[in-house]
Design a protein around this motif. Structure first.
Motif, mmCIF file in Angstrom:
data_model
loop_
_atom_site.group_PDB
_atom_site.id
_atom_site.type_symbol
_atom_site.label_atom_id
_atom_site.label_comp_id
_atom_site.label_asym_id
_atom_site.label_seq_id
_atom_site.Cartn_x
_atom_site.Cartn_y
_atom_site.Cartn_z
ATOM 1 N N GLU A 48 3.270 -8.105 7.464
ATOM 2 C CA GLU A 48 2.196 -7.133 7.262
ATOM 3 C C GLU A 48 2.387 -5.965 8.223
ATOM 4 O OE1 GLU A 48 -2.638 -6.855 7.817
ATOM 5 O OE2 GLU A 48 -1.723 -8.828 7.569
ATOM 6 N N VAL A 49 2.438 -4.747 7.697
ATOM 7 C CA VAL A 49 2.527 -3.542 8.520
ATOM 8 C C VAL A 49 1.116 -3.147 8.930
ATOM 9 C CG1 VAL A 49 3.247 -1.124 8.592
ATOM 10 C CG2 VAL A 49 4.596 -2.788 7.291
ATOM 11 N N VAL A 50 0.914 -2.962 10.244
ATOM 12 C CA VAL A 50 -0.385 -2.563 10.780
ATOM 13 C C VAL A 50 -0.186 -1.385 11.737
ATOM 14 C CG1 VAL A 50 -1.453 -4.838 10.497
ATOM 15 C CG2 VAL A 50 -0.260 -4.308 12.616
ATOM 16 N N GLU A 51 -1.230 -0.592 11.910
ATOM 17 C CA GLU A 51 -1.149 0.555 12.828
ATOM 18 C C GLU A 51 -0.886 0.098 14.256
ATOM 19 O OE1 GLU A 51 -1.207 4.002 12.464
ATOM 20 O OE2 GLU A 51 -0.856 3.426 10.386
ATOM 21 N N THR A 52 -1.675 -0.856 14.722
ATOM 22 C CA THR A 52 -1.475 -1.466 16.027
ATOM 23 C C THR A 52 -1.713 -2.962 15.879
ATOM 24 O OG1 THR A 52 -3.767 -1.128 16.703
ATOM 25 C CG2 THR A 52 -2.191 0.585 17.339
ATOM 26 N N ALA A 53 -1.116 -3.732 16.769
ATOM 27 C CA ALA A 53 -1.249 -5.183 16.687
ATOM 28 C C ALA A 53 -2.691 -5.600 16.964
ATOM 29 C CB ALA A 53 -0.312 -5.857 17.687
ATOM 30 N N PRO A 54 -3.168 -6.614 16.248
ATOM 31 C CA PRO A 54 -4.476 -7.173 16.576
ATOM 32 C C PRO A 54 -4.365 -7.982 17.869
ATOM 33 C CG PRO A 54 -3.428 -8.484 14.878
ATOM 34 C CD PRO A 54 -2.521 -7.313 15.148
ATOM 35 N N ASP A 55 -5.458 -8.555 18.296
ATOM 36 C CA ASP A 55 -5.436 -9.449 19.457
ATOM 37 C C ASP A 55 -4.580 -10.657 19.096
ATOM 38 O OD1 ASP A 55 -5.871 -11.085 21.625
ATOM 39 O OD2 ASP A 55 -8.024 -11.275 21.321
ATOM 40 N N GLY A 81 14.240 1.849 13.767
ATOM 41 C CA GLY A 81 13.786 1.367 12.476
ATOM 42 C C GLY A 81 13.945 -0.133 12.342
ATOM 43 N N LEU A 82 13.101 -0.697 11.512
ATOM 44 C CA LEU A 82 13.134 -2.121 11.221
ATOM 45 C C LEU A 82 12.942 -2.267 9.714
ATOM 46 C CD1 LEU A 82 13.126 -4.953 12.676
ATOM 47 C CD2 LEU A 82 10.641 -4.856 12.458
ATOM 48 N N GLY A 83 13.827 -3.039 9.112
ATOM 49 C CA GLY A 83 13.710 -3.305 7.684
ATOM 50 C C GLY A 83 13.679 -4.792 7.448
ATOM 51 N N TRP A 84 13.178 -5.194 6.304
ATOM 52 C CA TRP A 84 13.159 -6.602 5.966
ATOM 53 C C TRP A 84 13.280 -6.773 4.463
ATOM 54 C CZ3 TRP A 84 9.153 -3.808 7.842
ATOM 55 C CH2 TRP A 84 7.990 -3.718 7.081
ATOM 56 N N THR A 85 13.786 -7.921 4.110
ATOM 57 C CA THR A 85 13.884 -8.311 2.712
ATOM 58 C C THR A 85 13.389 -9.746 2.600
ATOM 59 O OG1 THR A 85 15.316 -8.434 0.764
ATOM 60 C CG2 THR A 85 16.342 -8.972 2.893
ATOM 61 N N ARG A 127 11.733 -3.497 2.457
ATOM 62 C CA ARG A 127 10.937 -2.423 3.060
ATOM 63 C C ARG A 127 11.579 -1.985 4.365
ATOM 64 N NH1 ARG A 127 4.684 -1.943 3.938
ATOM 65 N NH2 ARG A 127 4.661 0.258 4.470
ATOM 66 N N VAL A 128 11.451 -0.697 4.696
ATOM 67 C CA VAL A 128 11.967 -0.138 5.948
ATOM 68 C C VAL A 128 10.880 0.718 6.580
ATOM 69 C CG1 VAL A 128 13.684 1.389 7.006
ATOM 70 C CG2 VAL A 128 14.357 -0.104 5.106
ATOM 71 N N ILE A 129 10.677 0.530 7.891
ATOM 72 C CA ILE A 129 9.719 1.322 8.671
ATOM 73 C C ILE A 129 10.488 1.973 9.821
ATOM 74 C CG2 ILE A 129 7.694 1.219 10.190
ATOM 75 C CD1 ILE A 129 6.969 0.633 7.329
ATOM 76 N N THR A 130 10.253 3.257 10.055
ATOM 77 C CA THR A 130 10.888 3.936 11.184
ATOM 78 C C THR A 130 9.823 4.598 12.055
ATOM 79 O OG1 THR A 130 11.219 5.996 9.940
ATOM 80 C CG2 THR A 130 13.039 4.411 9.940
ATOM 81 N N GLU A 131 10.221 4.844 13.297
ATOM 82 C CA GLU A 131 9.399 5.609 14.240
ATOM 83 C C GLU A 131 10.309 6.647 14.867
ATOM 84 O OE1 GLU A 131 5.937 6.629 16.559
ATOM 85 O OE2 GLU A 131 6.235 5.595 14.671
ATOM 86 N N THR A 132 9.850 7.881 14.947
ATOM 87 C CA THR A 132 10.637 8.945 15.560
ATOM 88 C C THR A 132 9.790 9.681 16.589
ATOM 89 O OG1 THR A 132 9.998 10.561 13.873
ATOM 90 C CG2 THR A 132 12.030 9.318 13.477
ATOM 91 N N ALA A 133 10.471 10.305 17.522
ATOM 92 C CA ALA A 133 9.794 11.143 18.519
ATOM 93 C C ALA A 133 10.775 12.198 18.999
ATOM 94 C CB ALA A 133 9.289 10.306 19.689
#
Length: 160
Positions: A48-55, A81-85, A127-133
């Motif tokens: 599950e992709v979430v904005e921030t981790a829960p407790d 980046g992190l991807g999963w299948t 699915r693939v999620i990336t973060e850039t700065a």
């Protein structure tokens, strides 16, 4: 069913480690001791992709993760980046870092395809999620980006 939470964050600070801590704080996993594992998703897990981790448990506990992380003091863009299948059974994570988000995505896609050919598992979803700065050269600081898969609840470091 167990949940694996995918979170991401970026941080800037005067030292490399402090920028990493800031990136972890942006993802809300900065208060755990991270234990990195390779990249197999258990069959009974959901991702599950979430904005921030829960407790995920008490401060200081051990949290099992798959982590894509890049820190730089150089000017320009940084990407992780992190991807999963997944499918009906187990699944795979694959992580990559670099300076170009599209190259990071392609590396992840290639890695997932390669890993899938090594296994007799059914893979139907990807699915693939990336973060850039961007690092600001005038700020004289480090920049870190992370994308992390956190395997459910944390556990005590102390075994009874």
């Amino acid at each position: 069913m167990k949940t694996i939470f995918v979170v991401r964050g970026a941080g800037h600070a005067s030292t490399a480690m402090a920028s990493y801590d800031a990136a972890l704080a942006a993802a809300n996993i900065h208060n755990y001791n991270l234990t990195t594992v390779s990249s197999v998703i258990p069959a009974e897990a959901t991702v599950e992709v979430v904005e921030t981790a829960p407790d995920l448990g008490p401060v200081g506990n051990q949290l099992t993760v798959v982590e894509a992380r890049m820190t730089t003091a150089e000017t320009g863009q940084v990407a992780a980046g992190l991807g999963w299948t997944t499918g009906a059974g187990p699944g795979l994570f694959y992580e990559a870092t670099g300076t170009d988000p599209e190259s990071v995505r392609q590396t992840i896609d290639d890695g997932l395809s390669s890993g899938a050919t090594l296994r007799d598992w059914s893979f139907t979803d990807r699915r693939v999620i990336t973060e850039t700065a961007e690092r600001n050269p005038d700020a004289g600081e480090y920049t870190t980006v992370v994308v992390i898969a956190a395997y459910g609840e944390s556990e005590s470091l102390f075994r009874d």
